[in-house]
Design a protein around this motif. Sequence first.
Motif, PDB file in Angstrom:
ATOM      1  N   GLY A 234     -20.509  12.726 -23.909  1.00  0.00           N
ATOM      2  CA  GLY A 234     -20.711  13.221 -22.539  1.00  0.00           C
ATOM      3  C   GLY A 234     -19.783  12.536 -21.563  1.00  0.00           C
ATOM      4  N   HIS A 235     -19.876  11.226 -21.485  1.00  0.00           N
ATOM      5  CA  HIS A 235     -18.930  10.473 -20.644  1.00  0.00           C
ATOM      6  C   HIS A 235     -17.545  10.541 -21.278  1.00  0.00           C
ATOM      7  N   THR A 236     -17.506  10.418 -22.579  1.00  0.00           N
ATOM      8  CA  THR A 236     -16.330  10.709 -23.402  1.00  0.00           C
ATOM      9  C   THR A 236     -16.839  11.461 -24.631  1.00  0.00           C
ATOM     10  N   PRO A 237     -15.961  12.147 -25.360  1.00  0.00           N
ATOM     11  CA  PRO A 237     -16.421  12.857 -26.554  1.00  0.00           C
ATOM     12  C   PRO A 237     -16.979  11.939 -27.633  1.00  0.00           C
TER      13      PRO A 237
ATOM     14  N   ARG B 251     -19.966  10.046 -15.359  1.00  0.00           N
ATOM     15  CA  ARG B 251     -19.281  11.288 -15.009  1.00  0.00           C
ATOM     16  C   ARG B 251     -18.532  11.856 -16.217  1.00  0.00           C
ATOM     17  N   PRO B 252     -18.470  13.185 -16.325  1.00  0.00           N
ATOM     18  CA  PRO B 252     -17.885  13.826 -17.506  1.00  0.00           C
ATOM     19  C   PRO B 252     -16.451  14.301 -17.316  1.00  0.00           C
TER      20      PRO B 252
ATOM     21  N   PRO C 170      -9.653  17.625 -17.824  1.00  0.00           N
ATOM     22  CA  PRO C 170     -10.330  18.598 -16.959  1.00  0.00           C
ATOM     23  C   PRO C 170     -10.924  19.785 -17.714  1.00  0.00           C
ATOM     24  N   ARG C 171     -10.249  20.230 -18.755  1.00  0.00           N
ATOM     25  CA  ARG C 171     -10.749  21.392 -19.489  1.00  0.00           C
ATOM     26  C   ARG C 171     -12.014  21.081 -20.282  1.00  0.00           C
ATOM     27  N   LEU C 172     -12.321  19.807 -20.464  1.00  0.00           N
ATOM     28  CA  LEU C 172     -13.517  19.402 -21.203  1.00  0.00           C
ATOM     29  C   LEU C 172     -14.700  19.086 -20.300  1.00  0.00           C
ATOM     30  N   THR C 173     -14.495  19.101 -18.987  1.00  0.00           N
ATOM     31  CA  THR C 173     -15.513  18.582 -18.073  1.00  0.00           C
ATOM     32  C   THR C 173     -16.850  19.287 -18.222  1.00  0.00           C
ATOM     33  N   GLU C 174     -16.868  20.611 -18.190  1.00  0.00           N
ATOM     34  CA  GLU C 174     -18.153  21.305 -18.298  1.00  0.00           C
ATOM     35  C   GLU C 174     -18.794  21.068 -19.662  1.00  0.00           C
TER      36      GLU C 174
ATOM     37  N   THR D 286     -24.250  18.334 -11.368  1.00  0.00           N
ATOM     38  CA  THR D 286     -23.314  17.271 -11.751  1.00  0.00           C
ATOM     39  C   THR D 286     -21.892  17.617 -11.337  1.00  0.00           C
ATOM     40  N   LEU D 287     -21.464  18.823 -11.650  1.00  0.00           N
ATOM     41  CA  LEU D 287     -20.091  19.213 -11.328  1.00  0.00           C
ATOM     42  C   LEU D 287     -19.866  19.280  -9.825  1.00  0.00           C
ATOM     43  N   ALA D 288     -20.887  19.695  -9.084  1.00  0.00           N
ATOM     44  CA  ALA D 288     -20.751  19.784  -7.624  1.00  0.00           C
ATOM     45  C   ALA D 288     -20.673  18.410  -6.979  1.00  0.00           C
ATOM     46  N   GLY D 289     -21.220  17.399  -7.641  1.00  0.00           N
ATOM     47  CA  GLY D 289     -21.279  16.071  -7.034  1.00  0.00           C
ATOM     48  C   GLY D 289     -20.159  15.138  -7.410  1.00  0.00           C
TER      49      GLY D 289
END
Length: 459
Positions: free
Chosen positions: A111-114, A143-144, A149-153, A219-222
């Motif tokens: 989550g924080h990293t893979p 934070r993820p 960036p492509r992995l964030t969600e 999470t993504l909004a914050g």
Amino acid sequence: MFFVDTLESEGLGNRSYLAGGPTTALVVDPPRDIDRVIAAAAARKVRIAFVAETHVHNDYVTGGLELARLTGARYLVPADAHVSFPRTPVADGDTVTIDEGLVLRAIATPGHTPHHTSYALAEDGRGVAVFTGGSLLIGTVGRPDLVEPRLTERLARAQHASAHRLADELDDEVPVLPTHGFGSFCSSSQAEGDATTIGKERATNDALTLDVEAFVARTLAGLDDVPAYYTHMGPANAAGPAPVDLTPPRRADAGEIAARLAAGEWVVDLRNRVAFAEGHVAGSFNFEGEGKLATYLAWLIPWGRPVTLLADTPERVADAQRELARVGIDRPAAAATGDPAGWVREGERLASFPRARFADLADARRRGEDLVVLDVRRDSERAGGFIDGSVPIPLHQLHGRLGEVPPGTVWVHCAGGMRAAIAASLLDAAGRAVVAVDDGFDAAAEAGLTVVRHHGDTD
């Protein structure tokens, strides 16, 4: 009987842990300055047998490799982490015995990293702690968005699943011992409180109270700005950091300080912002040693630019050198201490600029003075309210955007004064007339300044 000692790295908002039994111990996510860890183990009279990383860190340089080398400890690193040094790869479910009856179990918590891995500690089969790194934090999660960036969600969804796994596998009374969340920008939001348990998080943490879609959206909004130096931390940790060198830097005289400034190097004054405003070397920058020195200096400085440190005492230089080493700024080019009058050449004078309160700004506006109000808070802070007519340039962008500051005397503010002092020193060094507002932002409306709220209301 087991023990857990916490080692704080307050300037970075992180914690490391020394845990063990009567004779041997484990260190989780050690800081770069491992002498603190070795001293803590010596005080406990235990041998460090294991060093464990929860992940390849993005916000500081680890001391794990060097600590394992010096102590002969096994270096436990998640198996899927791409690193360039020998280590003991750890996979989900792997266990090691720390001391008699004291067993550590790896739990994959991506989550924080893979590759992120948490470690559950059990004594005689009973869970007594879980080291969660950047997974489950106090009231939040790591934070993820720091890997790709492509992995964030995808990583945000993994954070939700990992939090639930920890809550499902561990009893409510098990203490949660995270690495991040005490001011670190690795946290999705800032932690509230100093300690927690699985049960408390089950009742209050968004990752455990919201469904996955709501959690991911929130999470993504914050997510806030990412410090620029994070780009350099992961590669340094994956390559294997060099041993830290904390020997005192060479002493600089006034001529050398002037020469380094003329060469475009950074001269950083560590004194408090009041003393700096009253008198400082023209062209120097003010990063208070008592503030978040490593975070903000490493965020703003062009990476690799030589740094000379100025301070009241050698002890202040040593403290700053230690903190900067934690983020890969390893060796100051030089340093000077004592009376600031000795930092300038004979016949030259110290520079200065005024400090003020928001009430003084309100008075200056009423008098019709030619001024510009510069807000150096982050955009997420400004969204909660801003002074009408103020110019927004976040502190971490200011050095590259000085030309965008409108003409006039610059009254610069932040939320409390520390970042405004840094910004004022940058502006002063660039030759701008500046006033540093050293005040809490709540005082702006109280002073009669119009504060615009994000929904359009004003105070």
